[in-house]
Design a protein around this motif. Structure first.
Motif, PDB file in Angstrom:
ATOM      1  N   ARG A 102       0.834  -1.203   0.000  1.00 52.05           N
ATOM      2  CA  ARG A 102       0.000   0.000   0.000  1.00 52.05           C
ATOM      3  C   ARG A 102       0.864   1.246   0.000  1.00 52.05           C
ATOM      4  O   ARG A 102       1.918   1.283   0.648  1.00 52.05           O
ATOM      5  CB  ARG A 102      -0.916   0.025   1.230  1.00 52.05           C
ATOM      6  CG  ARG A 102      -1.921  -1.119   1.281  1.00 52.05           C
ATOM      7  CD  ARG A 102      -2.674  -1.127   2.595  1.00 52.05           C
ATOM      8  NE  ARG A 102      -3.673  -2.197   2.657  1.00 52.05           N
ATOM      9  CZ  ARG A 102      -4.944  -2.048   2.308  1.00 52.05           C
ATOM     10  NH1 ARG A 102      -5.373  -0.860   1.896  1.00 52.05           N
ATOM     11  NH2 ARG A 102      -5.785  -3.056   2.388  1.00 52.05           N
ATOM     12  N   THR A 108      -3.641  -0.092  -3.129  1.00 52.83           N
ATOM     13  CA  THR A 108      -2.839  -1.171  -3.682  1.00 52.83           C
ATOM     14  C   THR A 108      -2.776  -1.035  -5.197  1.00 52.83           C
ATOM     15  O   THR A 108      -3.407  -0.151  -5.791  1.00 52.83           O
ATOM     16  CB  THR A 108      -3.452  -2.536  -3.315  1.00 52.83           C
ATOM     17  OG1 THR A 108      -4.736  -2.649  -3.952  1.00 52.83           O
ATOM     18  CG2 THR A 108      -3.622  -2.671  -1.805  1.00 52.83           C
ATOM     19  N   ASP A 136      -8.843   1.513   0.885  1.00 53.94           N
ATOM     20  CA  ASP A 136      -7.799   2.458   1.273  1.00 53.94           C
ATOM     21  C   ASP A 136      -8.249   3.218   2.517  1.00 53.94           C
ATOM     22  O   ASP A 136      -9.232   2.868   3.169  1.00 53.94           O
ATOM     23  CB  ASP A 136      -7.450   3.400   0.119  1.00 53.94           C
ATOM     24  CG  ASP A 136      -8.613   4.324  -0.255  1.00 53.94           C
ATOM     25  OD1 ASP A 136      -9.650   4.313   0.449  1.00 53.94           O
ATOM     26  OD2 ASP A 136      -8.486   5.063  -1.242  1.00 53.94           O
TER      27      ASP A 136
END
Length: 641
Positions: A102, A108, A136
């Motif tokens: 990340r 990602t 996220d």
């Protein structure tokens, strides 16, 4: 609430850097140092451009790592995913690249693949173990990102094949449908509604997807949502107490506000389908029209054919007079057939979504349907849950999709489509002929009355007193003939060109009615003779496109093709990319004001959004989302594939 993409290009030479991503001198020096550090490690550039020779040399000969982020905090796998570099992504994974790595926003490589709809890379990542539901820091999953950028094909792929959640809310309670409605991506909205996304979901501000579409003035998005919704969707208020129509009016989107207000009035005028009046309203005007025709026949027979105050008919003229009655009677039979016959309703998909297994991702959507493979997402019907044929349309009155939809005729209380247009057309023709014959007979009988005086004024008085029924019939026949005659001529013209009333009314909307030069082109027009013969013999025309025989000599040639996946459409819409194997030319604009929002051109998300600001300040106050950069923002086109 915003999510804008900014595509920038890698700097070819480090000696020509004259801009920075910061307004201050110290900040400029810091950013420049970060850029130098990121550009010295060319593994990220090689991954972004799919330069396999360079990537292999850097990793195998020079020992560069593919598992470390660059100076901006982004990974080589993310750059490969962004540009759909499948070979580069495979190589990076094989040499230690972390699929679940990340960046500083929690995104990602799978998130990055959704920006440009990189289906091939997404498939690779998911097969290698990437989590399709990874979120996220703002709660955005890949379905949110795909909806933010209008990547309908990508969204369909991850939902249908990998069972991604098409209705998951982010940290602010906004589903992918909220984002698609806000950005105005009508095709994404159709797909999400088809996948049973919840229309009435309210976010933290109390806004539904229809609220956000109204705020941005996206008329097509509002139209799709309203057509698939109910009256309650138009009456929901947000936390400030405003309905979608009121928000559109507040933002000065007059056309959207008028549409939403008019839609609410139409919903309110409809009777409950289960009530007596609701069932009565379904009959429409057909009984009235049937009674009018029947009464006119009775008046014609009584006041014209068998009238006692008119001379008896001769054998030949009497046969001609009764021919009108015969044609009108046959027309009534065809009228009944047209009114009661199936116009071409397409079978609805009645799968119970609640009973579907999780490992059966939508039987749900026909993944290999040619229409979807070609990107014709407008053929998805969110109400009937089907992929309808190209020339079909969902009738809001019948609440069904009709094949070769022509129009909904209130006078026959039915749609006119593929299966009953022949009956409708013959009904019109027979009634026009009947009105011509009966009108001519009635006028001739009144004019040739031997008892009528010779002067015009006296004749008018005599006809008005002695032949009231015949004169009334002539006047009524004239008005009906003028209207039905025009309708018949229009139908004849359309049948000769194999085009429907709906297509004529929506020439500018339907892309299949436009040729390569953007002008009108009917692909189903096979010429007047074939169109008419097919219709009269078969009762309908097949949906077979007409292809001209090529006069070019056979051989192998080369054609340069340029496809712009981000072409602007009316009302702020953008086209969706469906094939990521081709090269796309993307205009890169130098936007100096974007430096405060894009830190080095990376992915920046914010969940703070409000519609309480005035329209003029909305663009400056909302944060940017998913801004994608590669090095520097320069004012020349970048070729991205």
């Amino acid at each position: 609430m915003a999510s804008e993409i900014e595509v920038v290009e890698e700097v070819e030479s480090r000696d020509h850097r004259s801009e920075s991503y910061s307004n201050g001198g110290e900040g400029a020096a810091t950013t420049s140092a970060v850029e130098d550090e990121s550009l010295r490690n060319d593994v990220y550039t090689a991954a972004a451009y799919g330069d396999m020779e360079k990537l292999q040399r850097l990793v195998e000969s020079e020992g560069c790592s593919v598992s470390e982020p660059d100076g901006l905090g982004y990974y080589a796998l993310q750059w490969a995913a962004l540009n759909n570099r499948t070979a580069a992504a495979q190589y990076i994974i094989e040499h230690g690249g972390d699929i679940s790595a990340r960046d500083h926003t929690g995104q990602t490589a799978l998130h990055w693949s959704a920006v440009r709809g990189a289906i091939q890379v997404a498939e690779l990542l998911l097969q290698e173990g990437a989590r399709v539901n990874a979120a996220d820091f703002n709660g955005y999953q890949t379905t949110h990102v795909a909806a933010q950028y209008g990547q309908t094909a990508y969204l369909c792929h991850v939902v249908t094949k990998w069972n991604a959640d098409p209705d998951v809310p982010d940290n602010d309670g906004r589903s992918p449908l909220h984002w698609a409605a806000y950005k105005g991506y009508a095709d994404c909205i159709r797909l999400l509604l088809y996948l049973n996304a919840y229309r009435a979901r309210q976010d933290k501000e109390g806004c539904t997807p229809l609220h956000w579409a109204a705020i941005r003035g996206n008329l097509e998005a509002c139209t799709v949502l309203v057509q698939a919704g109910k009256k309650e969707d138009l009456m929901v208020t947000d936390n400030t107490g405003l309905t979608p129509a009121q928000l559109a009016s507040d933002k000065n989107h007059r056309q959207v506000a008028f549409f939403l207000g008019n839609a609410r009035k139409l919903f309110e005028k409809r009777w409950d389908s289960n009530s007596f009046l609701g069932k009565l309203s379904k009959l429409g005007l057909a009984p009235i029209l049937w009674c009018i025709i029947f009464l006119m026949l009775v008046a014609y027979i009584h006041s014209v054919v068998t009238a006692s105050n008119l001379p008896r008919l001769t054998a030949g003229f009497g046969l001609f007079a009764w021919m009108g009655v015969f044609l009108a009677t046959v027309g009534l039979i065809l009228f009944y057939r047209c009114s009661s016959k199936d116009p071409g309703f397409i079978r609805m998909n009645m799968h119970n979504q609640e009973n579907m297994k999780d490992d059966e991702p939508f039987l749900k959507v026909e993944i290999n349907n040619p229409a979807l493979l070609d990107g014709n997402w407008s053929q998805l019907c969110a109400t009937c849950k089907i992929v309808r044929p190209l020339r079909a349309k969902h009738c809001s009155t019948c609440d069904r999709c009709v094949e070769q939809f022509d129009h909904h005729c209130p006078w026959v209380s039915n749609c006119i489509g593929k299966k009953n247009k022949w009956d409708f057309f013959l009904f019109l023709v027979l009634e026009v002929l009947a009105m011509l014959i009966t009108g001519a007979v009635a006028l001739t009988r009144v004019l040739t009355d031997p008892m009528a005086p010779s002067t015009f004024g006296a004749w008018l008085s005599h006809a008005g007193n002695q032949h009231v029924g015949a004169v009334s019939f002539i006047i009524t026949d004239f008005f009906l003939l003028s209207g039905v005659g025009v309708l018949t001529c229009v139908q004849v013209s359309q049948i000769a060109r194999n085009i429907t009333t709906n297509e004529m009314a929506n020439i500018m909307r339907y892309s299949y009615l436009r040729g390569p030069n953007g002008r009108f082109r009917n692909p189903y027009d096979h010429g007047c003779k074939k169109n008419c013969s097919d219709f009269l013999i078969n009762g309908y025309n097949e949906d077979v496109e007409y292809t001209e025989e090529s006069t070019e000599p056979e051989g192998i040639g080369m054609m340069q093709m340029t496809r712009n996946n981000n072409a602007e459409l009316p009302n702020g819409h953008q086209t969706n990319g469906h094939d990521n194997n081709h090269h796309h030319v993307i205009d890169v604009n130098n936007n100096k004001n974007s430096s405060n929002s894009h830190q080095g051109g990376g992915h920046v998300h914010s969940s703070h959004c409000s519609h309480s600001h005035s329209q003029s300040n909305s663009n400056s106050n909302v944060p940017l989302g998913l801004g994608v950069g590669l090095g520097r923002n320069v004012s020349r086109p970048a070729v991205v594939s």
